[in-house]
Structure formats: structure tokens, C-alpha cells
Design an enzyme around this catalytic site. Structure first.
Site, mmCIF file in Angstrom:
data_model
loop_
_atom_site.group_PDB
_atom_site.id
_atom_site.type_symbol
_atom_site.label_atom_id
_atom_site.label_comp_id
_atom_site.label_asym_id
_atom_site.label_seq_id
_atom_site.Cartn_x
_atom_site.Cartn_y
_atom_site.Cartn_z
ATOM 1 N N TYR A 139 0.827 -1.212 0.000
ATOM 2 C CA TYR A 139 0.000 0.000 0.000
ATOM 3 C C TYR A 139 0.862 1.263 0.000
ATOM 4 O O TYR A 139 0.455 2.299 -0.523
ATOM 5 C CB TYR A 139 -0.881 0.049 1.251
ATOM 6 C CG TYR A 139 -2.163 -0.728 1.156
ATOM 7 C CD1 TYR A 139 -2.150 -2.118 1.081
ATOM 8 C CD2 TYR A 139 -3.388 -0.080 1.153
ATOM 9 C CE1 TYR A 139 -3.333 -2.837 1.010
ATOM 10 C CE2 TYR A 139 -4.577 -0.789 1.091
ATOM 11 C CZ TYR A 139 -4.534 -2.161 1.016
ATOM 12 O OH TYR A 139 -5.710 -2.863 0.943
ATOM 13 N N LYS A 184 3.297 -15.493 2.391
ATOM 14 C CA LYS A 184 3.481 -16.181 1.105
ATOM 15 C C LYS A 184 4.982 -16.416 0.955
ATOM 16 O O LYS A 184 5.615 -15.966 -0.003
ATOM 17 C CB LYS A 184 2.904 -15.304 -0.026
ATOM 18 C CG LYS A 184 2.883 -15.941 -1.400
ATOM 19 C CD LYS A 184 1.818 -17.014 -1.573
ATOM 20 C CE LYS A 184 1.972 -17.689 -2.933
ATOM 21 N NZ LYS A 184 1.064 -18.852 -3.076
ATOM 22 N N ASP A 216 -2.769 -18.516 0.554
ATOM 23 C CA ASP A 216 -3.785 -19.146 -0.308
ATOM 24 C C ASP A 216 -4.559 -20.225 0.449
ATOM 25 O O ASP A 216 -5.792 -20.258 0.445
ATOM 26 C CB ASP A 216 -3.173 -19.675 -1.624
ATOM 27 C CG ASP A 216 -1.879 -20.450 -1.443
ATOM 28 O OD1 ASP A 216 -1.394 -20.579 -0.301
ATOM 29 O OD2 ASP A 216 -1.335 -20.941 -2.460
ATOM 30 N N ASP A 240 -6.377 -7.128 4.201
ATOM 31 C CA ASP A 240 -7.516 -6.465 3.558
ATOM 32 C C ASP A 240 -8.421 -7.516 2.923
ATOM 33 O O ASP A 240 -9.632 -7.541 3.144
ATOM 34 C CB ASP A 240 -7.016 -5.474 2.500
ATOM 35 C CG ASP A 240 -8.168 -4.791 1.779
ATOM 36 O OD1 ASP A 240 -9.106 -4.346 2.454
ATOM 37 O OD2 ASP A 240 -8.125 -4.714 0.521
ATOM 38 N N ASP A 244 -12.340 -9.203 4.430
ATOM 39 C CA ASP A 244 -13.627 -9.188 3.709
ATOM 40 C C ASP A 244 -14.131 -10.618 3.510
ATOM 41 O O ASP A 244 -15.326 -10.891 3.606
ATOM 42 C CB ASP A 244 -13.499 -8.490 2.344
ATOM 43 C CG ASP A 244 -13.820 -6.992 2.415
ATOM 44 O OD1 ASP A 244 -13.477 -6.357 3.441
ATOM 45 O OD2 ASP A 244 -14.404 -6.445 1.461
HETATM 46 C C1 IPM Z 1 -10.304 -1.130 4.057
HETATM 47 C C2 IPM Z 1 -10.424 -0.572 2.656
HETATM 48 C C3 IPM Z 1 -9.219 0.298 2.329
HETATM 49 C C4 IPM Z 1 -7.987 -0.603 2.366
HETATM 50 C C5 IPM Z 1 -9.274 1.036 0.978
HETATM 51 C C6 IPM Z 1 -10.521 1.851 0.829
HETATM 52 C C7 IPM Z 1 -8.065 1.905 0.761
HETATM 53 O O1 IPM Z 1 -10.604 -1.583 1.723
HETATM 54 O O2 IPM Z 1 -10.257 -0.347 5.013
HETATM 55 O O3 IPM Z 1 -10.294 -2.361 4.198
HETATM 56 O O4 IPM Z 1 -7.684 -1.274 1.370
HETATM 57 O O5 IPM Z 1 -7.333 -0.640 3.410
HETATM 58 MN MN MN Z 2 -10.925 -3.532 2.600
#
Ligand code: IPM
Ligand code: MN
Ligand code: NAD
Length: 345
Positions: A139, A184, A216, A240, A244
Site C-alpha cells: 500500500y 506467502k 492461499d 484487507d 472481507d
Molecule cells: C479497508 C479498505 C481500504 C484498504 C481502501 C478503501 C483503501 O478496503 O479499510 O479495508 O484497502 O485498506
Molecule cells: Mn478492505
């Protein structure tokens, strides 16, 4: 003393769920006598609209001098071509406040277990914490975009790896004492260093078990045996993506809060999801991710454990009464969900 809380509502569903979070905060504060003041500031796309930048100078200054920061969500298609995108404002505030430790708890409310897309026996007992490194890695390396070539640099220092690993071990000490470090290392140099540092740090925590998992297969195990995990720790990008993925366990991103900590300054609390442009403005977003972020703030920044527990219990009770937003198959609006939770408080 009055605690100063900076509220960054941002974009899309951001203002809708921030309003919900602040209503719940006001309700619990009254009950427990918590003295605070909210300062609302422009951030993300709202910052671009107000002053042409996603992280306005006075927003950053207010955040730096706050006791805690609440952030709802930023971003949206209308800002995708902006010279400085809302997402860059988010990365900038994390970097400026040195919020390297992002804590993303994954716990299935009893009341929601039957709504998970996973079978009941897989979901039973799921309770883990994702510790995501938040101010390093790909990032924050150079991003070079040419016409026919592009490059993103992933770099980590041993110091950056060590401090996030220590956080994970400390958290594990107060839990089931299992740290799963995800990397990884069969391909990446950063991951080879990550694994070496993890093994070194583990020596200082003989009471905690460290296991390594490649990212993975970790993604697969998170679905096939999620109850195995206690504390997962990983680099920025993997964290990240995996967090999710973890939202599939409770069945929606709409119940996923987070806390981001530095070594000293104020912490920031935000849902893990984005601005959900597909449902923004409809009043149907699930406010629980924001409300649980408020609970995390009360517990982790202000030591208000009882208040935090009460909010979490109230959410569970409201769900048990069958009050659910559309992401969970229900009909409740954001405000109805919020009021149901406040009633349980
Ligand atoms: C999160 C989001 C952010 C990230 C984006 C919006 C930059 O996806 O907070 O998880 O990737 O960290
Ligand atoms: Mn995110
Ligand atoms: P998203 O997380 O906004 O939405 C993904 C899906 O989940 C959508 O279908 C959305 O409706 C649903 N969803 C998310 N939160 C919900 C809630 N509280 N209640 C009900 N449903 C919910 O991801 P995206 O659509 O890929 O990204 C949209 C924008 O958000 C992008 O600009 C992205 O960069 C940004 N983003 C911001 C943050 C943040 O502010 N921390 C995090 C992730 C993405």
C-alpha cells in the site's frame, strides 16, 4: 474530563451509519455518565467537495488532537478520477496517525448463526481476531504506472513486522493463545522476512503457540474450519482481502467493526466495509458495523468495558427479536435497526 471524539462520516452510506453510531453513543453515554463531545469533520469525497482534498488540514489537526476517531466510510464512483482519491485520504490519515495495528474481530452472534451461508456445524464456536498490519507493505511502496508497464513495491522492515507480531501475541495472551501468521514465504522476500521475525518474536511468548500458514490455503481454511483460528496476523494487503472474506462467516460486511491503534496517539474505529454506493441514500444500510465500532472505541480507548458489552448484547438481542436489515434478509431500515438496538440498551 470531556473526551473529544472526531467523527468522519465520509461518503455513500457513511453519513447514514455514522448517525446511527452517534445515536447509540449518546444513549449509552447518558446511562453511564460518559462525558464527551463530537467534532464532525469533512473527510474522503466529502473533503474533496468541501476543500478539494480528501484529508483537509483541519480534519487532520482535529484527528491528531482527538481522544478517539470514528470513521464511517469513504469513496464512490464519482471520485474515481479525482486527482487525489478519497482512498488516498484514508491511507494518509492511517500513516499520519501511525495506526499500524488494525484489529478486525470476527465473532458470530448467536442470533445470526442460522443466517450464515455456512453450515451450522462449521460456524459453531467461530471467534477470532484478524490483526492486519496497516501502515506498510505494498500500500505504501512506490506505485509506478506507465502506459504499458506498472509496478507496485511491497516493502517491509523487520521493525514493522516485529511490532505487529508483538500486538498479535499480546492479544492472543488474553484469548486462546494461538497465533496464526499468514504469509506467502514460498514466493515473496517480504514474507520470508515476516516468517523469520515471527519465529523470533514467538520466543518471547512461550505460553502462546505460533503456527504459519500460506495465504492461499489460509483463505480456504477460513471457510472450511474457521473455528480453529484465534488470532490471525498478516501484512496489509493479505489482511484487507482475508478480512472481507471473513465477513462471509456472519453473512454480511454490515456487522464487521475494526479498531486501528498506534503506539501512543489516538485510535481510530471504523467498519471494515466501504461506502456501499449501490445502497447509499436508501436508508437501508446495516448500521451494526458502525455501532460495534463505537463499542470497540468505548472499550479500547476509554476503558468503558461495561458500556461496550451492553452495546454488543443489545445488538444480539435486537437480532434475536428478528429485526434485520436487508443484507441479512430482513426489512428493517437503518433507523429502525438503530432504534431497536437503543431500545435493548
Ligand atoms: C479497508 C479498505 C481500504 C484498504 C481502501 C478503501 C483503501 O478496503 O479499510 O479495508 O484497502 O485498506
Ligand atoms: Mn478492505
Ligand atoms: P463496499 O464494502 O462498499 O460494498 C461491498 C458490498 O457490501 C456492497 O454490495 C454493499 O452494499 C455491501 N455493504 C457494505 N457495507 C454494508 C452495510 N453496512 N450494510 C449493508 N450492505 C453493506 O465495497 P465496494 O463496493 O467494493 O467499494 C465501494 C467504495 O468504498 C470504493 O470507493 C472503495 O474504495 C471504498 N471503500 C472504503 C472503505 C473505507 O472507507 N474504509 C473500505 C472499503 C472500500
Amino acid at each position: 474530563m470531556t473526551k473529544i471524539i472526531v467523527a468522519l462520516a465520509g461518503d455513500g452510506i457513511g453519513p447514514e451509519i455514522m448517525s446511527a453510531g452517534l445515536q447509540v453513543l449518546a444513549t449509552i453515554a447518558k446511562k453511564i455518565g460518559f462525558d464527551y463531545q463530537v467534532k464532525e469533520k469533512a473527510f474522503g469525497g466529502a473533503g474533496i467537495d468541501a476543500v478539494g482534498h480528501p484529508l483537509p488540514t483541519d480534519t487532520l489537526a482535529a484527528a491528531k488532537s482527538a481522544d478517539a476517531i470514528l470513521l464511517a466510510a469513504i469513496g464512490g464512483p464519482q471520485y474515481d478520477q479525482a486527482p487525489v482519491r478519497p482512498e488516498q485520504g484514508l491511507l494518509a490519515i492511517r500513516k499520519e496517525l501511525k495506526l499500524y495495528a488494525n484489529i478486525r474481530p470476527v465473532k458470530i452472534f448467536e442470533s445470526l448463526a442460522h443466517l450464515s451461508p455456512l453450515k451450522a456445524e462449521r460456524i459453531a464456536g467461530v471467534d477470532f481476531v484478524m490483526v492486519r498490519e496497516l501502515t506498510g507493505g505494498i500500500y505504501f511502496g512506490d506505485h509506478i504506472l506507465e502506459d504499458r508497464k506498472a509496478q507496485d513495491i511491497n516493502d517491509y522492515s523487520a521493525e514493522e513486522i516485529e511490532r505487529i507480531l508483538r500486538r498479535a501475541f499480546e492479544i492472543a495472551r488474553g484469548r486462546r493463545k494461538l497465533v496464526t501468521s499468514i504469509d506467502k514465504q514460498n514466493v515473496l522476500a517480504t514474507s520470508k522476512l515476516w516468517r523469520k521475525v515471527a519465529d523470533q518474536v514467538a520466543k518471547d511468548y512461550p505460553d502462546v503457540t505460533l503456527e504459519h500458514q500460506l495465504v492461499d490455503s489460509a483463505a480456504m481454511l477460513m471457510i472450511t474450519r474457521p473455528a480453529h483460528f484465534d488470532v490471525l496476523v498478516t501484512e496489509n494487503l493479505f489482511g484487507d482481502i482475508l478480512s472481507d472474506e471473513a465477513s462471509v462467516l456472519p453473512g454480511t460486511l454490515g456487522v464487521m467493526p475494526s479498531a486501528s491503534h498506534s503506539s501512543d496517539g489516538p485510535s481510530l474505529y471504523e467498519p471494515i466495509h466501504g461506502s456501499a454506493p449501490d445502497i447509499a441514500g436508501k436508508g437501508i444500510a446495516n448500521p451494526v458495523s458502525m455501532i460495534l465500532s463505537v463499542a470497540m472505541m468505548l472499550r479500547e480507548s476509554f476503558g468503558e468495558y461495561e458500556a461496550a458489552n451492553r452495546i454488543e448484547k443489545a445488538v444480539d438481542k435486537a437480532f434475536k427479536k428478528g429485526i434485520l436489515t436487508a443484507d441479512l434478509g430482513g426489512k428493517a431500515s437503518t433507523q429502525e435497526m438503530t432504534e431497536a438496538i437503543m431500545k435493548q440498551l
